[in-house]
Each structure stands twice: as structure tokens, then as C-alpha cells.
Scaffold this active site. Sequence first.
Site, PDB file in Angstrom:
ATOM      1  N   ARG A  49       0.853  -1.179   0.000  1.00  0.00           N
ATOM      2  CA  ARG A  49       0.000   0.000   0.000  1.00  0.00           C
ATOM      3  C   ARG A  49       0.896   1.238   0.000  1.00  0.00           C
ATOM      4  O   ARG A  49       1.267   1.771   1.033  1.00  0.00           O
ATOM      5  CB  ARG A  49      -0.934  -0.029   1.211  1.00  0.00           C
ATOM      6  CG  ARG A  49      -2.159  -0.918   1.030  1.00  0.00           C
ATOM      7  CD  ARG A  49      -3.173  -0.296   0.071  1.00  0.00           C
ATOM      8  NE  ARG A  49      -3.576   1.004   0.560  1.00  0.00           N
ATOM      9  CZ  ARG A  49      -4.596   1.189   1.407  1.00  0.00           C
ATOM     10  NH1 ARG A  49      -5.313   0.169   1.829  1.00  0.00           N
ATOM     11  NH2 ARG A  49      -4.912   2.407   1.808  1.00  0.00           N
ATOM     12  N   HIS A 143     -13.971   1.682  -4.597  1.00  0.00           N
ATOM     13  CA  HIS A 143     -14.260   1.539  -3.173  1.00  0.00           C
ATOM     14  C   HIS A 143     -15.260   2.594  -2.723  1.00  0.00           C
ATOM     15  O   HIS A 143     -15.140   3.761  -3.092  1.00  0.00           O
ATOM     16  CB  HIS A 143     -12.975   1.689  -2.350  1.00  0.00           C
ATOM     17  CG  HIS A 143     -11.934   0.667  -2.665  1.00  0.00           C
ATOM     18  ND1 HIS A 143     -11.231   0.680  -3.853  1.00  0.00           N
ATOM     19  CD2 HIS A 143     -11.486  -0.409  -1.962  1.00  0.00           C
ATOM     20  CE1 HIS A 143     -10.388  -0.346  -3.859  1.00  0.00           C
ATOM     21  NE2 HIS A 143     -10.526  -1.017  -2.741  1.00  0.00           N
ATOM     22  N   LYS A 170     -12.541  -5.292  -9.225  1.00  0.00           N
ATOM     23  CA  LYS A 170     -12.654  -5.312  -7.765  1.00  0.00           C
ATOM     24  C   LYS A 170     -13.637  -4.240  -7.284  1.00  0.00           C
ATOM     25  O   LYS A 170     -13.557  -3.080  -7.695  1.00  0.00           O
ATOM     26  CB  LYS A 170     -11.283  -5.061  -7.121  1.00  0.00           C
ATOM     27  CG  LYS A 170     -11.341  -4.989  -5.593  1.00  0.00           C
ATOM     28  CD  LYS A 170     -10.013  -4.528  -5.004  1.00  0.00           C
ATOM     29  CE  LYS A 170     -10.121  -4.380  -3.484  1.00  0.00           C
ATOM     30  NZ  LYS A 170      -8.922  -3.735  -2.909  1.00  0.00           N
TER      31      LYS A 170
END
Length: 256
Positions: A49, A143, A170
Amino acid sequence: MQEPFDVKGVRIGEGRPVICVPVVETGAAAIVGKIDALVEKGVQMIEWRVDCFEEIDRPERVKAVLEEIRPLTEQTVMLFTIRTAKQGGNTALEEKKILYLNELAAKSGSIDLIDLEFFEATRPEREIRRFQKMGVRIIASHHDFHATPDDRILHMLMEQMKHGGADIAKLAVMPNSADDVLRLMKLTNDIKQKYPSLPLVTMSMGGLGVISRVCGETVGSCITFGADGQVSAPGQLQMETLADILDALHASRAGA
């Protein structure tokens, strides 16, 4: 063509979900040390990350870390992720700088997959093709840390990411009820039924959505994120616990 694929002997897109362990350390030495420790533990996939890196605004330092981890991860799948503040991450870095860092990663020989925030990119399809030509796989991601959109929007998000050409689509959302969790799981199954060869990653975040992190083999989500200590998103299980649950579920399916 979007279909299951192998990276360093790891099958992504079918069977038992692959456990990916995020590295969220802030300093270069700590990042390299954590990756080295995870490799020693036999982790299949590691996510760096990069938005947590305290020197993310210095490309030469990002490149130096990539060079240092290359010999450590020859047998471990590596995912390079810059999660922006708009998507629940830790950086407000502008798009052109993110794309430059992604390019460094793609050319480094250290990275197998890059996470691209599909709806934050100006021309995501072009960037996906460009990085794929450099030899890396792309996860198109979105997200929502506040809510789970209605079903029509969920389907639209997945369809757009699918048709954008990424290797994996995703979607991570925040539930406000058990119904939200079930809707996300049904969406995953619906998309998998419609596009059976498309590798998908979905999760309903937070404690309410934990079940979505362990049911991927049933509904069609091929990667799940487990922590080794500090979590990178709400609801992540520790990787050992997650592995035990996935193994038990996989064995039950095999014996059915």
C-alpha cells in the site's frame, strides 16, 4: 481475454481464494522488513500500500524500495496499490504522479499486479492497456467507504470495469445492514454467472461484512485480504484465521 491466470504458480480466478496481505508500514526500512517477513511466512500474495509510504512524493524513493524488494519476492505475487483519499486511502497525489509511480512499478521487475482506481482515472482503458503491455496484470477497482449503492449502480460499476479491459474487477463497499451484505454477495454471484471467466474481487467491509471475505469460493470472489497485524481496511481478519476458515470451507466443498 479476461480469464483465470497463473502468477508465480498461484492460480487467480478460480478455486480457493488467494489471501493477499497488505503492507501498510510508513518507512522504507519497515516496508522492506515487513515484506521480507511475509515472504518467510510463505504468504501467496503481498500488497504494498504505497499510499501509506511517508516518501510517496519522492519517486526515486519508491523506485529504491521496489529495487530492494525485487530479490525478496521472486516467488511471491506482488500487488502495487496507491489508494487515494477519495477511495479511502492516505494520499491526495494527483493523477499524473500516480500514473508515473505505476509506470515505475510496471517496469521495475518487482511487481506482478497494479491496482488502478478505475473511476478516478481520466482514461482508464488506455492506462490499463499501457500497463498490460509492460507485462503486469491490472486490477480495476472501486471503493465506497460510506454505503452500498443500489443494485443498479453496483451492476453498472462492475460492467464498466469489466469492459474496461482489466484482468480483475474489484469492488469494495460499506454495508449499513445485513441486506447490504447479501446484496453484494448476490451481485458477485450474478456477475460470475454472466461472465464466468472474469476474475472478480468483492467485499463488504466492516464487521458486518466479514462473511463476504470468506465466501469467495462459493460466490465467485478470487482474492481476499487478510492482515498480519495492522489492518488496511475495516473488517479484515488476521491472515492465519482467514486461512483456517478458507481451508475448512474448501475441504467441505471438495467432500460434498
